[in-house]
Design a protein around this motif. Structure first.
Motif, PDB file in Angstrom:
ATOM      1  N   UNK A  78     -38.621   3.393 -12.347  1.00  0.00           N
ATOM      2  CA  UNK A  78     -39.702   2.409 -12.332  1.00  0.00           C
ATOM      3  C   UNK A  78     -40.987   3.046 -11.814  1.00  0.00           C
ATOM      4  N   UNK A  79     -40.880   3.862 -10.774  1.00  0.00           N
ATOM      5  CA  UNK A  79     -42.051   4.495 -10.176  1.00  0.00           C
ATOM      6  C   UNK A  79     -42.683   5.511 -11.120  1.00  0.00           C
ATOM      7  N   UNK A  80     -41.850   6.201 -11.904  1.00  0.00           N
ATOM      8  CA  UNK A  80     -42.351   7.277 -12.746  1.00  0.00           C
ATOM      9  C   UNK A  80     -42.750   6.882 -14.142  1.00  0.00           C
ATOM     10  N   UNK A  81     -42.402   5.657 -14.551  1.00  0.00           N
ATOM     11  CA  UNK A  81     -42.737   5.208 -15.914  1.00  0.00           C
ATOM     12  C   UNK A  81     -43.646   3.983 -15.941  1.00  0.00           C
ATOM     13  N   UNK A  82     -43.594   3.147 -14.892  1.00  0.00           N
ATOM     14  CA  UNK A  82     -44.382   1.917 -14.893  1.00  0.00           C
ATOM     15  C   UNK A  82     -43.805   0.839 -15.786  1.00  0.00           C
ATOM     16  N   UNK A  83     -42.557   1.005 -16.253  1.00  0.00           N
ATOM     17  CA  UNK A  83     -41.956  -0.036 -17.089  1.00  0.00           C
ATOM     18  C   UNK A  83     -41.769  -1.321 -16.288  1.00  0.00           C
ATOM     19  N   UNK A  84     -41.837  -2.438 -16.990  1.00  0.00           N
ATOM     20  CA  UNK A  84     -41.498  -3.712 -16.375  1.00  0.00           C
ATOM     21  C   UNK A  84     -40.003  -3.728 -16.063  1.00  0.00           C
ATOM     22  N   UNK A  85     -39.643  -4.500 -15.058  1.00  0.00           N
ATOM     23  CA  UNK A  85     -38.230  -4.610 -14.686  1.00  0.00           C
ATOM     24  C   UNK A  85     -37.391  -5.037 -15.890  1.00  0.00           C
ATOM     25  N   UNK A  86     -37.894  -6.036 -16.626  1.00  0.00           N
ATOM     26  CA  UNK A  86     -37.133  -6.576 -17.767  1.00  0.00           C
ATOM     27  C   UNK A  86     -36.980  -5.560 -18.885  1.00  0.00           C
ATOM     28  N   UNK A  87     -37.919  -4.611 -18.979  1.00  0.00           N
ATOM     29  CA  UNK A  87     -37.836  -3.557 -20.004  1.00  0.00           C
ATOM     30  C   UNK A  87     -36.856  -2.463 -19.577  1.00  0.00           C
ATOM     31  N   UNK A  88     -36.964  -2.031 -18.320  1.00  0.00           N
ATOM     32  CA  UNK A  88     -36.129  -0.936 -17.829  1.00  0.00           C
ATOM     33  C   UNK A  88     -34.650  -1.302 -17.858  1.00  0.00           C
ATOM     34  N   UNK A  89     -34.349  -2.553 -17.482  1.00  0.00           N
ATOM     35  CA  UNK A  89     -32.939  -2.957 -17.412  1.00  0.00           C
ATOM     36  C   UNK A  89     -32.341  -3.252 -18.788  1.00  0.00           C
ATOM     37  N   UNK A  90     -33.194  -3.302 -19.821  1.00  0.00           N
ATOM     38  CA  UNK A  90     -32.690  -3.521 -21.193  1.00  0.00           C
ATOM     39  C   UNK A  90     -32.487  -2.212 -21.945  1.00  0.00           C
ATOM     40  N   UNK A  91     -32.843  -1.080 -21.331  1.00  0.00           N
ATOM     41  CA  UNK A  91     -32.727   0.210 -22.010  1.00  0.00           C
ATOM     42  C   UNK A  91     -31.264   0.608 -22.206  1.00  0.00           C
ATOM     43  N   UNK A  92     -30.992   1.153 -23.379  1.00  0.00           N
ATOM     44  CA  UNK A  92     -29.681   1.721 -23.666  1.00  0.00           C
ATOM     45  C   UNK A  92     -29.817   3.234 -23.850  1.00  0.00           C
ATOM     46  N   UNK A  93     -28.694   3.892 -23.837  1.00  0.00           N
ATOM     47  CA  UNK A  93     -28.695   5.366 -23.958  1.00  0.00           C
ATOM     48  C   UNK A  93     -29.469   5.815 -25.186  1.00  0.00           C
ATOM     49  N   UNK A  94     -29.344   5.098 -26.302  1.00  0.00           N
ATOM     50  CA  UNK A  94     -29.984   5.505 -27.555  1.00  0.00           C
ATOM     51  C   UNK A  94     -31.507   5.398 -27.516  1.00  0.00           C
ATOM     52  N   UNK A  95     -32.062   4.705 -26.487  1.00  0.00           N
ATOM     53  CA  UNK A  95     -33.512   4.531 -26.395  1.00  0.00           C
ATOM     54  C   UNK A  95     -34.210   5.725 -25.746  1.00  0.00           C
TER      55      UNK A  95
END
Length: 375
Positions: A208-225
């Protein structure tokens, strides 16, 4: 319970005196020449805890044939078509928590006054199920969102000729509570958070600190992303968690520009590469110890809030929201003279003014932190 006393009057008629111990004002009484009205008052008092204020509101609701505030809010939400399903679910949840069960929500729309809206707005508190302490005053921004929903519902009711005026118009300013001051997180603070949190979530905080993604975006990421190229991780953001009823589902991100690719620095890329070796193509990158996705409510209750209990008053002066990690990412990039349009694209903001507003809000806190370092 209230009682009725019959007393002869000087003109030979009979008076009917209703006596009750008001829950707010002590012993009170009212006299009527019509027994039916006296009985009606007694019944309303008996049904409302001997509170004349509540009894009066109950009578207003009984006498009116107009729909209630709750009814018109539900109708307004039902008619919405443009917002995404997650937004509509958010509105329904907002209405259920702060409008439906309130005195205002049960009031017929033809009896709503501006004063009643102000009283309701000023009395809004955190409801059960939120990631905050129950019964604490809501933040100014949350109140503004709830007020905006109410006011929009009244406009819809006016279009349907159910109402002739909007008593919520212009009353948001009546809430004089100070807006919550933003919490500035320095680069050192972010490192400290990653070090002090439960080790299972250390990489998540670093991400989160290194990308600035929203919480809802980061927790939806899968390996293929996430793809690796020349030692750098590229994160494709195309999904995010959305509210749906009492649960959540994965849908498109917040805005069109939130569909983006975010590149990670070398150190974070190396840590992610090790993580990707441990999971399958369709697995969530960040998971709970039990393998479930990192649900917002559980993470706050079980991980974030206990961590804040340890840090606030020691390593941290005030409690930051986890979303303020994203704001810190924004600030650090702009402080490093990264062009605004580059930061905007990285964060997925539709408008560069949004990026600058985040920076401006944190500028004072950042400047104060710099001044403190000189002491």
């Amino acid at each position: 319970m209230a009682s009725i006393q019959e007393r002869p009057r000087t003109d030979g008629s009979t008076g009917f005196r209703v006596v009750w111990r008001d829950s707010d004002k002590g012993i009170r009484s009212r006299t009527f020449t019509d027994k039916a009205k006296a009985v009606e008052l007694k019944d309303f008092l008996d049904g409302n805890g001997n509170s004349f204020k509540l009894a009066a509101k109950a009578k207003i609701r009984k006498d009116s044939t107009a729909p209630t505030v709750s009814d018109v809010v539900v109708r307004h939400i039902d008619l919405l078509r443009k917002p995404q399903p997650g937004t509509i679910a958010k509105y329904r949840k907002m209405a259920a928590a702060h409008i439906d069960s309130s005195d205002l929500g049960r009031t017929p729309v033809d009896k709503v006054t501006k004063a009643a809206v102000i009283d309701w707005l000023d009395g809004l508190v955190v409801s059960k199920g939120a990631n905050q302490t129950v019964d604490q005053p809501l933040s100014r921004k949350t109140k503004q969102n709830i007020h905006a929903l109410l006011s929009a519902a009244f406009v819809t009711a006016m279009d349907a000729e159910t109402m002739h005026r909007n008593p919520a118009k212009g009353v948001a300013e009546a809430d004089l509570n100070e807006a919550r001051e933003a919490v500035y997180l320095s680069p050192e603070d972010l490192v400290m958070l990653a070090d002090r949190i439960d080790p299972h979530y250390s990489l998540f905080i670093r991400f989160l600190s290194g990308t600035g993604l929203r919480y809802s975006e980061a927790t939806a990421l899968r390996r293929r992303d996430i793809t690796m190229k020349d030692g750098r991780a590229a994160v494709r953001v195309s999904r995010a968690w959305k509210s749906k009823g009492k649960g959540e589902e994965i849908g498109p991100p917040k805005t069109k520009k939130a569909n983006r690719t975010v590149t990670c620095n070398a150190a974070l890329s190396a840590a992610l590469a090790e993580r990707l070796k441990q999971i399958q193509l369709d697995d969530f990158v960040f998971q709970r110890p039990d393998g479930d996705y990192v649900r917002n409510s559980r993470f706050h209750k079980e991980v974030w809030q206990p961590l804040m209990g340890e840090l606030v008053g020691k390593e941290l002066d005030r409690k930051p929201w986890i979303h303020e990690i994203r704001h810190a990412h924004t600030t650090h990039l702009l402080d490093a003279n990264v062009p605004v349009h580059v930061v905007q694209a990285r964060l997925g903001h539709e408008d560069p003014q949004t990026t600058l507003r985040v920076y401006a809000r944190l500028a004072k806190a950042s400047d104060a932190a710099a001044a403190d370092a000189l002491d």
